[in-house]
Design an enzyme around this catalytic site. Structure first.
Site, PDB file in Angstrom:
ATOM      1  N   GLY B 320       0.828  -1.191   0.000  1.00  0.00           N
ATOM      2  CA  GLY B 320       0.000   0.000   0.000  1.00  0.00           C
ATOM      3  C   GLY B 320       0.870   1.251   0.000  1.00  0.00           C
ATOM      4  N   SER B 321       0.394   2.254   0.685  1.00  0.00           N
ATOM      5  CA  SER B 321       1.088   3.549   0.631  1.00  0.00           C
ATOM      6  C   SER B 321       2.465   3.531   1.298  1.00  0.00           C
ATOM      7  CB  SER B 321       0.222   4.621   1.278  1.00  0.00           C
ATOM      8  OG  SER B 321      -0.991   4.722   0.575  1.00  0.00           O
ATOM      9  N   THR B 322       2.766   2.493   2.080  1.00  0.00           N
ATOM     10  CA  THR B 322       4.099   2.448   2.694  1.00  0.00           C
ATOM     11  C   THR B 322       5.156   2.273   1.608  1.00  0.00           C
ATOM     12  OG1 THR B 322       3.992   0.057   3.033  1.00  0.00           O
ATOM     13  CG2 THR B 322       3.217   1.436   4.834  1.00  0.00           C
TER      14      THR B 322
END
Lengths: 384, 636
Positions: B320-322
């Site tokens: 995801g956004s990580t």
């Protein structure tokens, strides 16, 4: 004076072919058969494996056999000429072991020649037979009966015995004394002198006792009363008897012995191998092996009687008696008749040095047989 | 002369007869002796042979302990009262003896079948474990009745125990009886009841922990009772293994995660020491050791939260956004965009026939690199991902060690996946689509990471772009070689701390973005900040979709996570490090189907990082290593 009965001549020279023809092949076969029994037993005590003992034992036997033939093909007069030289070398090695010998199994018995671990006391067993035979070959029956002519051979015997005892190796010392004693007897030393020696040894025994090592004392005490310490010093002999006895008449069957299975005899492959044999093959197997030994000994005596030279007779008899002593002491030991002294069962126990000694001894015996018709003058220059 | 020679020969012949005669007599004596022993007394000796048996027993070595960095025992050995049975000695019959025994202690049907199977499988003189972990009362009851139970042997053994239980179930692992396919011919493994490591550190360091067997020669009587020990050779006990874990922190993390199906990895950003690694839900490793019953086993297997899986190593999740830090660095380092690059977020981006949505329906407005990380703006990352291209993003991910196992040394680790054009063609057989690059730009699509990899990635961002690989076990051997002089220094891992070759400027932009995520009031995880400025953390949230949001749903109303079934909810992720200025600890939190990254995973990361900094285990020398070393000195 120059009466010849038979073809024997002082200058008889046999060709190599004649020598090989003359070898007592039946004896070679008996020796090999006995060694084969040994291989089978070593296979069994290793739990049905060629390793770690059988392969190495076979190699040693093969090498020993070659050595035996080499010794056998050398003229018996050669062995006589160099008998004192060989003795001197053996004595020198025994002295050397005092200084540079390495300590193995708590006793100083080995000398390291770099490529080979030599045990001088084994060399001495053969050298002693040769040297004493040569000495007595040069004595007439009259001289043998005189005490002053007995001093040199006595010294020849006692010097190495003293050195071997210092190592300490009681078993070998006893073997040398008894083997030498047999040659003294064969040479014609008067019988009552042996009686005197026995009496003297009996009287000296209490003093000798104090010189024995603790383990040697323990072994003798244990022998006198095996139940003294059934799980200590008497342990081996008791377990050995149990195993033997449980073998019964027919034995437990090949590879079915409990000994090798349960591993309780630490020297099952060396000194106690007869126990395994008697356990697995019973009384029947034990007597068959005993018979093999008896036939070999009879051959030895026959060779001695057949030889036309006194040196050969004495050597043959000396070798035969030494062989007999090995057999007797070992079996008597594992059946609890004599104390445990650490004598291997010849041709069967695992071990290279004893195997070499025995086979070189047989080499001499065969040499005597091959050169049976050679006559050797009592003193150089004498006619026969 | 001839006369003389003849008389000498005569004398010789006479004497030869005497010597031969003596030999004959002595040989007869031997034969007689053999007859006496082997025939007359054969029965006596046969009985004695059966009565007195020497048997060899293997002495299993004491298994090495597993300690945490403070020398807390994570795995040790406890006394275990056992009943053994030697079939060979059962004079009354095997079934009868077991019947007699079951009147004293309970043997259930299952055990009974197992015992009978083991008896059939083993050699008759090998003891079989009948019962284990008896109470002292049961054990002494059997002991009192021992004379009536030939073949039964009481035994005090040692069994493995895990004092901290569930919190370390995955990490430390557990031991179990040797399976048939694990037999190597080593007699120790055939010893009934002997256990070897089955998972985790127990399995990974089996060779060190096990030690070598000794043996004892004992004499036993016909009932199998030991009369005397004749000889004993002690084996070598196994060596202790010291982990980099801080047990107290681990317990705290376990507590904090509660019933979630989650992973947490806390790592020292400089050394790679794994301070805590938790997988929930856990299970009790002790129950495996004592023998788990079928129902419990089935329950563990069927649980949708997969308690048996070690999630930090074996769970593979879309980051995801990580993943955005990697995309940002790839864009800056490759020169695809400069730091001044700006884009306008309207809430969606058209690309080909597809529309790519930002998580914020109505958009973020004008965004630059730092604010895009701060707000986790998807449109901005679609844009720069498109400009950078998939292979350059993949190259940056691989520089951080993603897409490959970390080599932590505990088995079963998964590699995750960093997709490239070539990868797709080779494995799926289709060419890469441009839209897929956009998906990867926000950590969705094919890209997969393990929680351990995420922690490692964060550590490498935090430490200024230096290579770090996780380390779970202290290598005691390496320390012994240096004679304990480097006692209080952590042993260096050779490839550790090499620069990843990132430009300082690019890294500082990304780190500023991460700082703002948790410290700027407009950051996505401002509510999950650590308030104490000395301990403040930088982080990044991530929410990984596990289902496709349909056009219909998007047009009407996207269901909130709480409205969906558990299995349909998003994974919540959060990575962070602290303190902001001088980072020491990195963390990754993955809550399966947890919902939003900043709302669910963020607070967990905050609480754990705060607790970690308060304990600050990395600043004190590892006591566990010192304790084991002192013990070794004592032995020497």
């Amino acid at each position: 004076m120059l009466i010849h009965d038979g073809p024997g001549l002082t200058d008889v020279q046999l060709t190599l072919g004649q020598k090989i023809w003359n070898i007592n092949w039946m004896l070679v076969l008996l020796i090999s058969a006995t060694a084969a029994v040994g291989f089978a037993m070593l296979y069994s005590v290793a739990g049905g494996s060629m390793d770690p003992w059988v392969k190495r034992q076979m190699t040693r036997f093969g090498m020993g056999l070659i050595l035996m033939f080499l010794v056998a093909l050398v003229d018996v007069r050669f062995w006589m000429r160099y008998a004192y030289g060989i003795y001197a070398i053996a004595l020198a090695l025994l002295i050397a072991v005092e200084f540079i010998g390495s300590v193995g199994m708590g006793a100083q018995r080995w000398v390291d020649l770099g490529f080979f671990q030599l045990q001088p006391s084994e060399v001495m067993k053969i050298a002693m037979v040769l040297a004493l035979s040569r000495y007595f070959h040069g004595l007439s029956l009259d001289e043998v009966e005189r005490f002053r002519w007995l001093m040199p051979p006595l010294l020849m015997m006692l010097a190495p015995v003293a050195l071997v005892l210092r190592q300490p190796d009681l078993g070998t010392a006893l073997l040398i004394v008894m083997g030498s004693g047999a040659i003294f007897l064969m040479a014609g030393v008067r019988m009552w002198l042996f009686g005197v020696v026995f009496a003297a040894v009996g009287a000296a025994a209490p003093f000798a006792w104090s010189y024995l090592h603790t383990y040697q004392k323990a072994r003798i005490l244990t022998f006198l009363n095996p139940e003294r310490d059934p799980l200590g010093a008497g342990y081996h002999i008791l377990q050995s008897k149990i195993a033997l006895g449980s073998g019964g008449l027919a034995g437990r069957g090949y590879m079915q012995g409990t000994q090798s299975y349960l591993n309780f005899l630490p020297e099952k492959q060396t000194d106690f191998i007869f126990t395994s044999l008697a356990e697995e093959f019973g009384l029947t197997g034990a007597l068959v092996l005993l018979s093999l030994y008896v036939v070999i000994i009879i051959y030895g005596i026959a060779i001695a009687l057949r030889s036309r030279n006194h040196f050969g007779r004495l050597v043959a008899m000396g070798i035969t008696v030494t062989f007999f002593l090995y057999v007797f002491i070992n079996i008597a030991m594992v059946t609890g008749l004599v104390p445990v002294v650490g004598v291997p069962l010849p041709l069967i126990s695992y071990g290279g040095t004893a195997m070499m000694t025995i086979l070189i001894g047989f080499g001499l015996l065969i040499s005597v047989y091959v050169h049976r018709d050679v006559r050797i003058p009592r003193r150089p220059g004498d006619s026969v | 002369m001839l006369q003389l020679a003849r008389s000498r020969y005569k004398s010789f012949t006479r004497r030869a007869a005497i010597v031969g005669g003596v030999q004959a007599v002595l040989m007869t004596v031997l034969a007689g002796r053999l007859y006496y022993l082997q025939v007359i007394r054969a029965d006596d000796y046969r009985t004695m042979a059966d009565d007195n048996r020497i048997s060899m027993r293997l002495l299993p070595p004491k298994r090495g302990r597993i300690l945490d960095r403070q020398a807390t025992e994570l795995a040790n050995n406890q006394q275990n009262f056992r009943i053994m049975f030697v079939p060979e000695h059962a004079k009354d019959g095997i079934a009868e003896t077991l019947d007699a025994l079951s009147s004293l202690v309970e043997i259930d049907e299952y055990d009974r079948r197992r015992i009978e199977r083991e008896i059939r499988r083993n050699r008759k003189f090998m003891p079989v474990t009948v019962l284990e972990n008896l109470s002292w009362e049961e054990f002494s009851r059997v002991n009192v009745h021992l004379p009536d139970l030939p073949g039964i042997q009481p035994d005090v053994g040692e069994s493995r125990s895990y004092p901290l239980g569930t919190a370390f179930a995955h990490l430390v692992g557990y031991v179990g009886v040797v399976a048939e396919k694990e037999l190597t011919g080593e007699p120790l493994l055939e010893l009934p009841g002997f256990r070897i490591g089955k998972s985790g550190v127990e399995k990974a360091r089996e060779s060190v922990l096990r030690g070598t067997a000794g043996n004892s020669q004992i004499e036993v009587n016909a009932l199998g009772r030991v009369i005397k020990q004749l000889n004993r050779v002690d084996g070598d006990p196994g060596e202790d293994v010291v982990l980099t874990i801080d047990a107290e922190l681990q317990m705290m993390v376990m507590d904090r995660l509660g019933n979630e199906s989650a992973s947490v990895v806390v790592m020292d950003v400089h050394t790679g020491d794994v301070i805590s690694m938790v997988s929930t839900p856990g299970f009790d490793p002790n129950s495996f050791n004592l023998g788990i019953n079928h129902a419990d086993w089935k329950e563990l297997l069927d649980d949708p939260r997969k308690p048996l899986i070690n999630k930090p190593l074996r769970g593979q999740y879309p980051p995801g956004s990580t993943f955005k830090m990697i995309v940002a660095l790839a864009a800056l380092e490759s020169g695809a965009v400069t730091e001044d690059f700006q884009t306008f977020c309207s809430g969606k981006l058209k690309y080909g026939n597809h529309t790519f949505h930002c998580w914020k329906k109505h958009g973020h407005g004008l965004q630059d690199m730092v604010s895009a990380i701060e707000h986790s703006c998807d449109v901005y990352f679609y844009e720069i991902a498109r400009k950078t291209g998939i292979n350059r993003i993949a190259a940056m991910a691989e520089r951080f060690g993603l897409g490959d196992i970390t080599g932590i040394g505990v088995g079963g680790e998964r590699s995750g996946l960093v997709p490239t054009k070539e990868w797709k063609l080779a494995t799926i057989g289709e060419p890469w689509q441009g839209g897929e690059t956009l998906n990867v730009g926000i950590g969705q699509g094919h890209v997969l990471t393990t929680p351990l990899q995420l922690a490692m990635m964060t550590a490498q961002l935090a430490n200024g772009g230096k290579r770090v690989r996780p380390r779970l076990m202290y290598s005691l051997d390496a320390e012994k070689e240096t004679d304990g002089k480097t006692a209080d220094k952590e042993p260096a891992v050779p490839e550790q701390n090499q620069s990843l070759g990132l430009s300082e400027h690019a890294l500082s932009i990304v780190l500023e973005g991460m700082r703002r995520v948790t410290n700027s009031p407009t950051g996505t995880a401002f509510r999950a900040r650590i308030k104490d400025p000395a301990m403040a953390m930088s982080g990044k949230s991530g929410t990984a979709q596990v289902r496709r949001i349909s056009k219909y749903e998007r047009d009407t109303r996207v269901l909130k996570n709480k409205e969906r079934a558990w299995r349909e909810r998003d994974h919540a992720l959060f990575v962070a490090f602290a303190p902001v200025e001088t980072p020491r600890y990195a963390i990754s939190v993955v809550v399966e189907h947890g919902g939003g990254g900043s709302s669910v995973a963020g607070p967990i990361a905050r609480d754990i990082l705060e607790a970690t900094q308060k304990r600050d285990p990395a600043r004190t020398p590892p006591m566990g290593v010192a304790a084991v070393r002192n013990q070794d000195k004592g032995k020497g």
